[in-house]
Motif scaffolding. Structure first.
Motif, PDB file in Angstrom:
ATOM      1  N   ARG A 208       1.356   3.777  -3.274  1.00  0.00           N
ATOM      2  CA  ARG A 208       1.064   5.601  -2.211  1.00  0.00           C
ATOM      3  C   ARG A 208       1.707   6.858  -2.990  1.00  0.00           C
ATOM      4  NH1 ARG A 208      -0.888   3.866   2.498  1.00  0.00           N
ATOM      5  NH2 ARG A 208       1.304   4.426   3.316  1.00  0.00           N
ATOM      6  N   GLN A 209       3.489   6.023  -2.910  1.00  0.00           N
ATOM      7  CA  GLN A 209       4.281   6.506  -3.229  1.00  0.00           C
ATOM      8  C   GLN A 209       4.555   6.619  -5.225  1.00  0.00           C
ATOM      9  OE1 GLN A 209       6.950   4.020  -2.088  1.00  0.00           O
ATOM     10  NE2 GLN A 209       7.424   5.657  -0.250  1.00  0.00           N
TER      11      GLN A 209
ATOM     12  N   LEU B  89       0.438  -1.325  -0.155  1.00  0.00           N
ATOM     13  CA  LEU B  89       0.226   0.045  -0.461  1.00  0.00           C
ATOM     14  C   LEU B  89       0.729   1.903  -0.091  1.00  0.00           C
ATOM     15  CD1 LEU B  89      -2.984  -1.329   2.666  1.00  0.00           C
ATOM     16  CD2 LEU B  89      -3.130  -1.579  -0.430  1.00  0.00           C
TER      17      LEU B  89
ATOM     18  N   TRP C 102       1.763   6.405  -6.376  1.00  0.00           N
ATOM     19  CA  TRP C 102       0.676   7.659  -6.981  1.00  0.00           C
ATOM     20  C   TRP C 102       0.976   9.074  -7.130  1.00  0.00           C
ATOM     21  CZ3 TRP C 102      -4.312   7.707  -9.694  1.00  0.00           C
ATOM     22  CH2 TRP C 102      -5.448   8.403  -9.165  1.00  0.00           C
ATOM     23  N   SER C 103       1.842   8.757  -5.259  1.00  0.00           N
ATOM     24  CA  SER C 103       2.261  10.233  -5.796  1.00  0.00           C
ATOM     25  C   SER C 103       3.421  11.127  -6.761  1.00  0.00           C
ATOM     26  CB  SER C 103       3.319  10.527  -4.483  1.00  0.00           C
ATOM     27  OG  SER C 103       3.554  11.612  -4.682  1.00  0.00           O
TER      28      SER C 103
END
Length: 260
Positions: free
Chosen positions: A32-33, A28, A35-36
């Motif tokens: 998230r990284q 996860l 997506w960043s």
């Protein structure tokens, strides 16, 4: 402390230390990284994602005039995807070094380690060609001439010798090849881009990452499959986002698991 560094003990190849990570929420964080990174480079990430999605849609749906070719390309997409995602690995590499994302920058590491990356591409192409032949053999054994069209083919998937007909052997053989490609590709291409590592070192490092974190890598593989299925069932529309997301996240898998 959620990390333990483990140094592979190989006499012929000097591999970097691999981190063993406790817990199962790490994927996860990678997502998230990733997506960043996509948010930092939205035009390039989504632009290349849309391009690959469109090419995938065109190839797969044109090939579905012949069922075997369509099945091979659809399932084989996961076999060649690690190489196609090279653009997203390098966009994340640029973002990590606070470089303004530029297409010209992507070519630099490819030129710097072109031989190793080229051999890696040939390796994936060879595995894909093996899968194409195995797929043709399986379809030839289980599917009769009157079932090759779409009207009869769904029945052929479940009919034939055995309870599941073609579906079970096709899934088993394709799954074994997918596991092999996954184990060889988890961190290999990002490592070749970043460290200019040779092919043998990158492949062995990737295998050691899987060996050191087997359950974590199983979880990551299932996430990749689930996201890829989402891309397929939406006729590649979702793939425009899914593909760059997985590509960017894979860079962070490499940076998280391979000692710096």
């Amino acid at each position: 402390m959620d990390k333990i560094a483990i140094k592979p003990n190989l006499h012929a190849i000097d591999l970097p230390a691999i981190d063993r990570i406790a817990g199962y929420t790490r994927p996860l964080l990678w997502l998230r990284q990733g997506w960043s990174d996509m948010r930092r480079t939205p035009l390039l990430s989504l632009g290349f994602g849309a391009l690959f999605a469109a090419l995938g849609y065109a190839l797969v749906h044109l090939a579905w005039n012949g069922v075997q070719a369509g099945m091979t390309l659809t399932s084989g997409f996961l076999l060649i995807a690690p190489f196609l995602a090279v653009v997203f690995y390098d966009l994340s590499r640029q973002a990590e070094h606070h470089h303004a994302p530029r297409l010209a920058h992507i070519l630099k590491p490819l030129r710097a380690n072109g031989a190793s990356i080229g051999f890696y591409a040939l390796l994936l192409a060879f595995i894909f060609s093996v899968w194409e032949r195995l797929s043709a053999i399986l379809v030839g054994v289980y599917v009769s001439g009157d079932q090759v069209g779409f009207a009869g083919f769904p029945h052929a998937l479940l009919a034939g010798s055995g309870q599941f007909g073609l579906l079970l052997p096709y899934a088993v053989v394709g799954g074994l090849l997918a596991i092999l490609v996954f184990a060889l590709s988890v961190v290999s291409l990002p490592m070749m881009l970043h460290r200019k590592a040779d092919l043998a070192t990158a492949l062995m490092t990737s295998l050691w990452v899987v060996r050191t974190n087997p359950l974590l890598m199983l979880e990551w593989a299932l996430i990749i499959v689930a996201l890829s299925v989402l891309g397929f069932v939406t006729s590649f529309i979702a793939m425009a986002v899914v593909f760059p997301l997985i590509g960017h996240a894979t860079w962070h898998v490499y940076r998280d698991l391979v000692e710096r």
